[in-house]
Design an enzyme around this catalytic site. Structure first.
Site, short mmCIF file in Angstrom:
data_model
loop_
_atom_site.label_atom_id
_atom_site.label_comp_id
_atom_site.label_asym_id
_atom_site.label_seq_id
_atom_site.Cartn_x
_atom_site.Cartn_y
_atom_site.Cartn_z
CB SER A 1 -1.01 0.07 1.11
OG SER A 1 -0.02 -0.07 2.09
CB CYS B 1 1.18 -5.63 1.66
SG CYS B 1 0.07 -4.57 2.33
CG ASN B 2 1.99 -8.95 7.78
OD1 ASN B 2 2.43 -9.65 8.08
ND2 ASN B 2 3.12 -8.09 7.03
CB CYS C 1 2.21 -3.64 9.49
SG CYS C 1 2.48 -2.47 8.46
CB THR C 2 6.16 -4.81 5.07
OG1 THR C 2 5.11 -4.47 4.25
CG2 THR C 2 6.00 -6.07 5.59
CG HIS C 3 4.49 0.85 6.26
ND1 HIS C 3 3.96 -0.01 5.84
CD2 HIS C 3 4.10 1.71 6.15
CE1 HIS C 3 3.23 0.73 4.34
NE2 HIS C 3 3.73 1.57 5.10
N1 DGL Z 1 2.17 -2.66 4.99
C1 DGL Z 1 1.46 -2.74 5.65
C2 DGL Z 1 1.63 -4.11 6.02
O1 DGL Z 1 2.45 -5.10 5.79
C3 DGL Z 1 0.35 -2.24 5.01
C4 DGL Z 1 -0.21 -0.71 5.75
C5 DGL Z 1 -1.03 0.49 5.93
O2 DGL Z 1 -1.48 0.20 4.44
O3 DGL Z 1 -2.33 -0.15 6.11
O4 DGL Z 1 0.43 -4.66 6.94
#
Ligand code: DGL
Length: 267
Positions: free
Chosen positions: A15, A78-79, A193-195
């Site tokens: 995302s 992206c999880n 979450c990859t962030h």
């Molecule tokens: N990076 C995303 C994940 O791994 C999602 C972050 C988002 O868009 O809320 O879940």
């Protein structure tokens, strides 16, 4: 469509900028492929979306991406997306292998000493049936705390672009991860979450006690590598081949600069 594996890129889709935490591992393990990093910044953040509209959005986007880039494989770092649409994507596009990213509950359950593990994720990921199934399948002997954060993905985006983060605000998001029960304490927090790996140093500094912050990025990159055909050319792609695409069509200056820092062309 090209038959030569080396001509076809690997798509990595998130995302926002979170998927870069997986992309950087994938590029180390897979130096002989081109990458197309796609950020659905027009849909960010995914954590707050209702499931049906998000499912339709992502499957619809991939119609276009696959026609345009003819990828050899697709990684979904992206999880929030993987736990919702992985099966739909696989049935809609059966000729392309998909590598998903789902909460690392199994490795956490295998490694914990205290039996207390936490999954830190977006609100979307913590409410998914997929996440509950992972706990049922692999962690019934553990106490699993699910923490859905409304704000951390946005905070990670700000932090990686160099904006100031308030320690108290970050601590408020991670504090529920730390559980004490029967003289035992949480010893593993799954970064689902990859962030979040972009904030791992901040988490370590603010944590009430040391824990293992489990980041699955390398494991995902290894899985992607295992699905690739050998590259027939024996040549690595030239520097500058990798690109970043934004669904808004209009990333701002700091985003372009960030992508440049990762060696991704946004032009
Ligand atoms: N990076 C995303 C994940 O791994 C999602 C972050 C988002 O868009 O809320 O879940």
């Amino acid at each position: 469509m090209s038959d030569k594996a080396a001509d076809r890129p690997i798509i990595a889709f998130d995302s926002g900028i979170g998927g870069l935490t997986v992309l950087r591992e994938a590029r180390v393990l897979i130096p002989d492929r081109r990458f197309v990093y796609i950020a659905d910044d027009a849909g960010f953040p995914y954590g707050d979306w209702e499931e049906e509209p998000l499912r339709e959005r992502i499957v619809g986007l991939f119609d276009g991406f696959i026609a345009k880039y003819d990828p050899e494989i697709i990684i979904i770092p992206c999880n929030t997306a993987s736990t919702l649409v992985l099966d739909d994507l696989r049935s809609a596009f059966p000729s392309v292998p998909f590598v998903g990213t789902v909460p690392a509950i199994k490795p956490a359950a295998e490694r914990t000493s205290s039996g207390l593990i936490t999954v830190l994720a977006t609100p979307g990921t913590v409410k998914r049936a997929y996440t509950r199934d992972l706990i049922q399948s692999f962690a019934t002997k553990c106490h699993v705390r699910l923490v859905g954060s409304q704000n951390l993905a946005r905070m990670a985006e700000a932090h990686i672009r160099g904006e100031h983060l308030d320690d108290a605000a970050v601590l408020a998001e991670i504090k529920p991860c730390f559980v004490e029960m029967d003289g035992k304490r949480t010893d593993i927090v799954v970064l689902a979450c990859t962030h979040y790996p972009f904030l791992a140093n901040v988490f370590r500094r603010l944590a009430p006690w040391p824990v293992d912050w489990l980041d699955p990025a390398e494991a995902i990159a290894r899985r992607a590598l295992s699905l690739l055909k050998p590259n027939g050319t024996g040549m690595e792609p030239e520097h500058g081949d990798d690109i970043a695409v934004f669904t808004s069509g209009n990333p701002d200056f700091s985003t372009r600069r960030l992508m440049q820092g990762f060696g991704l062309d946004t032009a």
